[in-house]
Motif scaffolding. Sequence first.
Motif, short mmCIF file in Angstrom:
data_model
loop_
_atom_site.label_atom_id
_atom_site.label_comp_id
_atom_site.label_asym_id
_atom_site.label_seq_id
_atom_site.Cartn_x
_atom_site.Cartn_y
_atom_site.Cartn_z
N SER A 135 50.97 14.20 6.19
CA SER A 135 49.52 14.00 6.25
C SER A 135 48.76 14.81 5.22
O SER A 135 47.58 14.55 4.99
N GLY A 136 49.37 15.79 4.62
CA GLY A 136 48.66 16.61 3.65
C GLY A 136 48.08 17.85 4.30
O GLY A 136 47.89 17.91 5.52
N PRO A 137 47.80 18.88 3.49
CA PRO A 137 47.33 20.16 4.00
C PRO A 137 46.06 20.04 4.87
O PRO A 137 45.08 19.45 4.46
N GLY A 138 46.12 20.60 6.07
CA GLY A 138 44.95 20.70 6.92
C GLY A 138 44.57 19.47 7.71
O GLY A 138 43.75 19.55 8.63
N LYS A 139 45.16 18.32 7.40
CA LYS A 139 44.74 17.09 8.09
C LYS A 139 45.31 16.98 9.50
O LYS A 139 44.64 16.48 10.41
N LEU A 140 46.55 17.42 9.66
CA LEU A 140 47.21 17.26 10.95
C LEU A 140 48.12 18.47 11.20
O LEU A 140 49.35 18.38 11.04
N PRO A 141 47.56 19.59 11.63
CA PRO A 141 48.38 20.78 11.88
C PRO A 141 49.47 20.51 12.92
O PRO A 141 49.26 19.76 13.87
N ALA A 161 43.19 11.13 14.16
CA ALA A 161 43.91 10.04 14.83
C ALA A 161 44.62 9.17 13.80
O ALA A 161 45.79 8.79 14.00
N ILE A 162 43.95 8.85 12.72
CA ILE A 162 44.55 8.03 11.67
C ILE A 162 45.74 8.75 11.04
O ILE A 162 46.79 8.15 10.80
N ALA A 163 45.58 10.06 10.79
CA ALA A 163 46.68 10.84 10.22
C ALA A 163 47.89 10.83 11.15
O ALA A 163 49.04 10.69 10.71
N PHE A 164 47.63 10.97 12.45
CA PHE A 164 48.72 10.94 13.43
C PHE A 164 49.42 9.59 13.42
O PHE A 164 50.66 9.52 13.40
N LEU A 165 48.66 8.52 13.40
CA LEU A 165 49.24 7.18 13.43
C LEU A 165 50.03 6.88 12.16
O LEU A 165 51.12 6.30 12.21
N ILE A 166 49.49 7.27 11.02
CA ILE A 166 50.20 7.04 9.76
C ILE A 166 51.52 7.82 9.75
O ILE A 166 52.55 7.32 9.30
#
Length: 233
Positions: A135-141, A161-166
């Motif tokens: 997800s990239g830094p900071g988006k989804l700890p 939520a989108i980061a989690f789903l992706i």
Amino acid sequence: MDRTVPARAQLADFLRERRNTAGLTYSQMTKILGGQPSAATLERAASGSIVPTLETVRDFIIATTTEKETFGPEPALHAGRELCIRARRITRAPYYVRKAPDPTLVSDTAGFLKALRHQHVWSGYPTPGEMESMSGPGKLPRTTVRRIINGEALPVDPQQAIAFLIACHVIEEADLELWLAAAVRAFKEDRTRAKRTKNISQWENAYQEMEEKAKAKEDATVTALHEEEKKAA
């Protein structure tokens, strides 16, 4: 090669075929990749005895990409990801998980959280660390990931939520649109949760934006097909 688990063997066959086509040793592959992962890790990935990480599968494919592949590594990356997810699902998911969750059936926040957790299982239990790095830094700890998959907390905003789903391999705009529609429906239904949400309209806005993206992609696909038909005619 270990063929006791067919899904693992299919992934191993896919990786071995790529290495044979490229004509490379595992040591040569490691050098191409700058020293990591190790030759031993790459060899284990193609042994059929384990399910390698998605990152290792990606590195394996990158190292074995040849000039003959007209469209570059992307088709192989997609195929490798699907084989890896299937192998993980077979080896990690409970026997009763037979299909992906349906976000259109979500009616409240409890159902939304349950569906997210089900999607995590269906995607083969990616680890919190893997999901954070995807997800990239900071988006989804990873701490947030753990709370979601343990059923302790919902995503704090649509972007999370989108980061989690992706990270759980829901990547198409049309599919993400369905999930965001489910979130909007859930927050509206759960009045208590809605009052505690700082800005429920952000979920509605995210849904509308994703809906527009999905429509634009669909229109572009239709246009491309029409162009191909014209050329063929």
